[in-house]
Write a protein that holds these residues in place. Sequence first.
Motif, mmCIF file in Angstrom:
data_model
loop_
_atom_site.group_PDB
_atom_site.id
_atom_site.type_symbol
_atom_site.label_atom_id
_atom_site.label_comp_id
_atom_site.label_asym_id
_atom_site.label_seq_id
_atom_site.Cartn_x
_atom_site.Cartn_y
_atom_site.Cartn_z
ATOM 1 N N LEU A 76 -5.217 -6.380 5.966
ATOM 2 C CA LEU A 76 -6.460 -5.622 6.590
ATOM 3 C C LEU A 76 -6.809 -4.698 5.593
ATOM 4 O O LEU A 76 -6.034 -3.957 5.092
ATOM 5 C CB LEU A 76 -6.192 -4.951 7.992
ATOM 6 N N THR A 77 -7.997 -4.632 5.073
ATOM 7 C CA THR A 77 -8.358 -3.538 4.142
ATOM 8 C C THR A 77 -8.958 -2.342 4.756
ATOM 9 O O THR A 77 -9.075 -2.401 5.795
ATOM 10 C CB THR A 77 -9.363 -4.114 3.073
ATOM 11 N N TYR A 78 -9.059 -1.324 3.950
ATOM 12 C CA TYR A 78 -9.608 -0.042 4.487
ATOM 13 C C TYR A 78 -10.941 -0.222 5.278
ATOM 14 O O TYR A 78 -11.381 0.208 6.403
ATOM 15 C CB TYR A 78 -9.898 1.028 3.355
ATOM 16 N N ILE A 130 -10.608 -1.982 8.525
ATOM 17 C CA ILE A 130 -10.099 -0.977 9.661
ATOM 18 C C ILE A 130 -11.092 -0.275 10.165
ATOM 19 O O ILE A 130 -11.145 -0.100 11.311
ATOM 20 C CB ILE A 130 -8.861 -0.272 8.932
ATOM 21 N N MET A 131 -11.870 0.205 9.355
ATOM 22 C CA MET A 131 -13.000 1.231 9.629
ATOM 23 C C MET A 131 -14.023 0.500 10.368
ATOM 24 O O MET A 131 -14.757 1.021 11.361
ATOM 25 C CB MET A 131 -13.593 1.837 8.501
ATOM 26 N N MET A 162 -13.306 -1.851 12.620
ATOM 27 C CA MET A 162 -12.880 -2.321 13.757
ATOM 28 C C MET A 162 -13.470 -1.495 15.175
ATOM 29 O O MET A 162 -13.941 -0.151 14.682
ATOM 30 C CB MET A 162 -11.498 -2.054 13.969
ATOM 31 N N GLN A 205 -9.769 -0.598 19.348
ATOM 32 C CA GLN A 205 -8.787 -1.427 18.759
ATOM 33 C C GLN A 205 -8.337 -0.578 17.455
ATOM 34 O O GLN A 205 -7.081 -0.951 17.250
ATOM 35 C CB GLN A 205 -9.793 -2.458 18.153
ATOM 36 N N ARG A 206 -9.027 0.014 16.884
ATOM 37 C CA ARG A 206 -8.630 0.646 15.686
ATOM 38 C C ARG A 206 -7.232 1.779 16.186
ATOM 39 O O ARG A 206 -6.179 2.060 15.523
ATOM 40 C CB ARG A 206 -9.543 1.494 14.876
ATOM 41 N N ALA A 207 -7.619 2.441 17.282
ATOM 42 C CA ALA A 207 -6.650 3.282 17.846
ATOM 43 C C ALA A 207 -5.167 2.591 18.214
ATOM 44 O O ALA A 207 -4.178 2.969 17.777
ATOM 45 C CB ALA A 207 -7.080 3.889 18.993
#
Lengths: 204, 204
Positions: free
Chosen positions: A5-7, A10-11, A13, A17-19
């Motif tokens: 998973l790249t930055y 992740i951003m 998401m 989900q990211r939390a």
Amino acid sequence: MTTTLTYSEIMEMEQRQRAHLINSIGGFKSVALIGSTDTKGQTNLAIFSSIVHIGSNPPLLSFIMRPDSVERHTLANILDSRFYTINHINAHIYEKAHQTSARYPKLVSEFDATGLTPEYKNEFVAPFVKESQIQIAIEFKERIEISINQTIMIIGEIKAIYFPSDCLSLDGFMNIEKAGTISVSGLDSYHTTQVLKRLDYAKP
Amino acid sequence: MTTTLTYSEIMEMEQRQRAHLINSIGGFKSVALIGSTDTKGQTNLAIFSSIVHIGSNPPLLSFIMRPDSVERHTLANILDSRFYTINHINAHIYEKAHQTSARYPKLVSEFDATGLTPEYKNEFVAPFVKESQIQIAIEFKERIEISINQTIMIIGEIKAIYFPSDCLSLDGFMNIEKAGTISVSGLDSYHTTQVLKRLDYAKP
């Protein structure tokens, strides 16, 4: 098979989900109930998974909070009364402990809402959790603002520790597994532990 | 039976004994290997048990270090190269991971000393640990001095995560127990985990 998973992935998401991802990716965490009171005696109990050892001499523990969250009552109480308690969580009370994270109004004590029992001892102003097997009395020492995302680090000094007598080793190690302390992963996954081994002090 | 340790009893303990006590009293901790390099390519690998989630948007992890300890090579490298890696520890490598805490000279890489394998990928400057099942690439963001005892908090942003494909849940939760990640208590006690349950988001 390994996934990356790249930055930017992740951003992109969804926020919740990211939390879940970022809260679980740092490893297993301490989890404990922080008990506090305002100077009028209105108690508060909140679950935290960011308690970290800062130093042993003097004995200091820290935790992280977000001022806009349910944790704000804990922060207000600590700044008001200057004392709080850290109470370990075991398999018998983790569901009640988790329930303290619900957004109750200030006038509702999470002790009443969850059925956990406040316990007072040795004239310490803040309530302990009677059902906790290890209880720590803390005096507030320092508040550090983390400017990068407006979180707050609270540092306190240990004033007393209450624990099952058979859990303290001769060398000072507290056997928290024997005491029944559990761990958390992410926002909601609770885990018991099984010791592999204690290792010797490492030398080159 | 319950025992009480007061502040003065804690302060009267022998230094190493107090370190064992205070390091174990905060609960189970994350434990991971931090990989770093100076700009000349001299690598360093050190074990840390103070990794904490600071925020998810942007994705930030912190850890605590003492500048006078074996951790000082890690700090120098991070300030020099601005990037580092966080690598989870599993039951197959925890003894080698623990051994990185020995006080090796700066010119000795803990990769060589312990037999763990440096892995480079996607042109990221810092080395990952090949034997780690979950690897995180981090960019240094902020250094906070904790004045009360001269420790340092390092905050970094997650740039990439490498993990076993079957460990990521649909809701974003990373199943680190399934991945084999272990936990630590105190300075030297390593533990596997056994999930109790994932709980629902708490509402009043």
